[in-house]
Enzyme design. Structure first.
Site, PDB file in Angstrom:
ATOM      1  N   LYS A 217      -2.361  -9.261  -6.559  1.00 11.53           N
ATOM      2  CA  LYS A 217      -2.362  -8.317  -8.085  1.00 11.53           C
ATOM      3  C   LYS A 217      -2.603  -8.472  -9.328  1.00 11.53           C
ATOM      4  CE  LYS A 217       1.950  -6.356  -5.527  1.00 11.53           C
ATOM      5  NZ  LYS A 217       3.109  -5.254  -5.785  1.00 11.53           N
TER       6      LYS A 217
ATOM      7  N   LYS B 198       1.180 -12.129  -2.902  1.00 15.71           N
ATOM      8  CA  LYS B 198       0.624 -10.597  -3.836  1.00 15.71           C
ATOM      9  C   LYS B 198       0.320 -10.738  -5.396  1.00 15.71           C
ATOM     10  CE  LYS B 198       4.505  -8.279  -1.617  1.00 15.71           C
ATOM     11  NZ  LYS B 198       5.971  -8.006  -1.248  1.00 15.71           N
TER      12      LYS B 198
ATOM     13  N   ASN C 105      15.825   2.662  -2.325  1.00 13.56           N
ATOM     14  CA  ASN C 105      16.046   2.260  -1.780  1.00 13.56           C
ATOM     15  C   ASN C 105      17.416   0.679  -2.789  1.00 13.56           C
ATOM     16  OD1 ASN C 105      15.190   0.281  -4.316  1.00 13.56           O
ATOM     17  ND2 ASN C 105      13.196   1.553  -3.638  1.00 13.56           N
TER      18      ASN C 105
ATOM     19  N   PHE D  31       7.597  -9.616  -8.796  1.00 10.78           N
ATOM     20  CA  PHE D  31       8.497  -9.877  -8.323  1.00 10.78           C
ATOM     21  C   PHE D  31       8.413 -10.197  -6.905  1.00 10.78           C
ATOM     22  CE2 PHE D  31      12.061 -11.299 -11.144  1.00 10.78           C
ATOM     23  CZ  PHE D  31      12.487 -11.126 -11.774  1.00 10.78           C
TER      24      PHE D  31
ATOM     25  N   ASP E 212       7.038   2.378  -2.541  1.00  9.44           N
ATOM     26  CA  ASP E 212       5.246   2.482  -1.936  1.00  9.44           C
ATOM     27  C   ASP E 212       4.893   3.520  -1.219  1.00  9.44           C
ATOM     28  OD1 ASP E 212       5.111  -0.501  -2.589  1.00  9.44           O
ATOM     29  OD2 ASP E 212       6.161  -0.801  -0.511  1.00  9.44           O
TER      30      ASP E 212
ATOM     31  N   LYS F 110      15.691  23.912  -0.645  1.00 14.07           N
ATOM     32  CA  LYS F 110      17.051  22.731   0.346  1.00 14.07           C
ATOM     33  C   LYS F 110      16.416  22.911   1.843  1.00 14.07           C
ATOM     34  CE  LYS F 110      20.570  21.474   1.922  1.00 14.07           C
ATOM     35  NZ  LYS F 110      22.493  21.512   1.932  1.00 14.07           N
TER      36      LYS F 110
HETATM   37  N1  CTP Z   1       5.297  -3.444  -7.777  1.00 16.99           N
HETATM   38  C1  CTP Z   1       4.692  -2.074  -8.438  1.00 16.99           C
HETATM   39  N2  CTP Z   1       4.205  -1.278  -8.214  1.00 16.99           N
HETATM   40  C2  CTP Z   1       3.907  -0.335  -6.780  1.00 16.99           C
HETATM   41  C3  CTP Z   1       4.434  -1.432  -6.113  1.00 16.99           C
HETATM   42  C4  CTP Z   1       5.411  -2.668  -6.131  1.00 16.99           C
HETATM   43  O1  CTP Z   1       4.203  -2.207  -9.652  1.00 16.99           O
HETATM   44  N3  CTP Z   1       3.726   0.372  -6.370  1.00 16.99           N
HETATM   45  C5  CTP Z   1       5.446  -4.378  -8.428  1.00 16.99           C
HETATM   46  C6  CTP Z   1       6.715  -4.609  -7.579  1.00 16.99           C
HETATM   47  O2  CTP Z   1       7.431  -4.095  -9.551  1.00 16.99           O
HETATM   48  C7  CTP Z   1       6.762  -7.236  -8.083  1.00 16.99           C
HETATM   49  C8  CTP Z   1       5.500  -6.433  -7.543  1.00 16.99           C
HETATM   50  O3  CTP Z   1       4.871  -5.400  -7.532  1.00 16.99           O
HETATM   51  O4  CTP Z   1       7.220  -6.737  -9.210  1.00 16.99           O
HETATM   52  C9  CTP Z   1       6.146  -6.960  -5.216  1.00 16.99           C
HETATM   53  O5  CTP Z   1       6.999  -5.299  -4.826  1.00 16.99           O
HETATM   54  P1  CTP Z   1       7.246  -5.468  -3.434  1.00 16.99           P
HETATM   55  O6  CTP Z   1       8.289  -4.073  -2.486  1.00 16.99           O
HETATM   56  O7  CTP Z   1       7.293  -7.129  -3.228  1.00 16.99           O
HETATM   57  O8  CTP Z   1       5.484  -5.286  -3.041  1.00 16.99           O
HETATM   58  P2  CTP Z   1       4.751  -4.537  -2.738  1.00 16.99           P
HETATM   59  O9  CTP Z   1       3.120  -4.718  -3.602  1.00 16.99           O
HETATM   60  O10 CTP Z   1       4.991  -2.802  -2.872  1.00 16.99           O
HETATM   61  O11 CTP Z   1       4.000  -5.128  -0.434  1.00 16.99           O
HETATM   62  P3  CTP Z   1       5.065  -4.942   0.378  1.00 16.99           P
HETATM   63  O12 CTP Z   1       5.033  -2.988   0.247  1.00 16.99           O
HETATM   64  O13 CTP Z   1       4.060  -5.025   1.547  1.00 16.99           O
HETATM   65  O14 CTP Z   1       5.643  -6.302   0.398  1.00 16.99           O
END
Ligand code: CTP
Length: 404
Positions: free
Chosen positions: A339, A335, A208, A321, A277, A287
């Site tokens: 969390k 979140k 990303n 975040f 995610d 490859k």
């Molecule tokens: N985070 C984490 N582990 C993951 C994904 C996210 O610990 N696998 C943490 C990120 O570092 C951030 C928070 O969770 O502090 C929110 O991450 P974000 O990507 O905004 O949310 P997601 O839980 O991934 O939800 P979505 O993809 O639906 O926005």
């Protein structure tokens, strides 16, 4: 800034005349301004100008007879709350990078523990020269603060970066450095930053746009304010902040393992990383040839924050975040709850001044009791300081509420 002692180092460049405005402005702010000029600077502006504006003697010669008995560069170094070098020539930048102390200014800086703010000004080719950039990087890594020069018409007739930053910007940066930060003495903090990369085959991966800037700013500010900092970082191009232990990881799973092992010892976990995610269910050893086509089957990664929040002790803080492109507050609230965080920092990534690759950010801090605090657009370092201030207050409350 009132009552603060500021050493203003003026070095030999045409922008030395602009330092007069800085000296005057600092004096008007109630600072005790001690001007130190290099010999070169005196060819551009007379010491009398600074003497008049700062209402204090100006020091040029390290070996001039002292007015009273003290070792001048040491007494200046100890008295300083902040040292500003404006303009800073390529020469003084190189001397500082090497640790030379062959004049009053460099000797004072070497002997001082005060923060140093450097405002470079020079010809643009000189500024862009790899030697100068390398020296500036070295200084940044050692905790020196740099106010980047502006681009524009230069006294030598060239155009490009190298004009001394606006004096107001230099004063603003000085104010920031003089503002007391959070007290994180004795804290062990665990911060994650940057993207993760999920491999598809030996050459391809899914990732990303995260640059890691916000996480690195959090790490830098925490270390500067007394914390022991471990930064678990995905791949970034950022220098490791001074005093920070960096653990490099690539995938979400590696990040999870590193954070999980270190979490029990941490007082606070701040997850600023943009963790993938999903990852490809299988990573090909070879490859993948394009003729074969490519359809990826994906699987979920561990939610690091959600998983560790479940294990957290009452004296530990977890901060998340939420980088969102729509319904910022609603998504962040969800979140925060899911969390089980102490607070969450939400920002709108569709903005050009507060997104992934920017030096600035504008965020909303959301608390479990429904409170929302808006932190206006500011440098990521300032946002980081504001986040740590909140963590500091929260920890005080937590510790006070725990049974003795
Ligand atoms: N985070 C984490 N582990 C993951 C994904 C996210 O610990 N696998 C943490 C990120 O570092 C951030 C928070 O969770 O502090 C929110 O991450 P974000 O990507 O905004 O949310 P997601 O839980 O991934 O939800 P979505 O993809 O639906 O926005």
């Amino acid at each position: 800034m009132t009552g603060k002692t500021i050493i203003l180092g003026v070095t030999g460049g045409i922008a030395a005349y602009k330092a007069a405005e800085i000296a005057s402005s600092l004096t008007r702010h109630g600072c005790n301004v001690k001007v130190v000029m290099t010999e070169g600077a005196t060819h551009f502006v007379a010491p009398l100008t600074f003497q008049t504006l700062s209402r204090q003697p100006v020091v040029v010669d390290m070996f001039a007879a002292p007015k009273k008995w003290d070792v001048a560069h040491v007494s200046y170094a100890q008295a300083a709350d902040l040292i500003i070098i404006a303009p800073a020539t390529a020469n003084v930048i190189a001397k500082l990078a090497l640790g030379l102390a062959d004049d009053m200014l460099t000797a004072t800086i070497l002997a001082s523990r005060a923060p140093v703010l450097i405002a470079p000004a020079m010809n643009s080719n000189m500024y862009l020269n790899p030697a100068v950039q390398h020296n500036l990087d070295l200084l940044r890594q050692r905790g020196f603060q740099i106010v980047e020069p502006e681009s524009g018409y230069l006294a030598c007739g060239d155009r490009g970066p190298g004009r001394l930053a606006d004096p107001d910007k230099i004063i603003e940066e000085a104010q920031r450095l003089l503002t007391p930060g959070p007290d994180l003495t004795g804290w062990q903090v665990l911060i994650t930053a940057g993207p993760t990369r999920e491999p598809i085959d030996p050459v391809r991966y899914i990732s990303n746009r995260s640059t890691g800037r916000m996480g690195y700013a959090l790490a830098s500010v925490a270390a500067l304010n007394g914390a022991q900092v471990t930064l678990v970082s995905g791949p970034t191009n950022l220098p490791v902040p001074t005093g920070v232990k960096r653990i490099g990881v690539v995938t979400a799973e590696e990040m999870y393992q590193e954070v999980k092992t270190r979490f029990p010892k941490a007082n606070a976990l701040v997850m600023a990383a943009a963790v993938a995610d999903f990852r490809p269910k299988r990573c090909s050893q070879e490859k993948i040839k394009k003729e074969k086509g490519l359809v990826l089957e994906m699987e979920r990664t561990v939610d690091i924050l959600a998983s560790l929040s479940k294990e957290k002790r009452p004296d530990q803080i977890t901060i998340g975040f939420a980088a969102e492109s729509s319904d910022l507050i609603a998504h962040a609230q969800e979140k925060l709850k899911r969390k089980r965080l102490d607070f969450i920092v939400a920002n709108d990534i569709t903005r050009t001044d507060a997104g992934f690759a920017t030096e600035t950010n504008e965020v909303v801090v959301l608390w479990p009791d429904g409170r929302q605090e808006h932190l206006p657009l500011a440098a990521k370092k300032d946002i980081a300081a504001a986040i740590w201030k909140r963590a500091e207050n929260l920890r005080k409350e937590l510790l006070a509420s725990l049974p003795k």
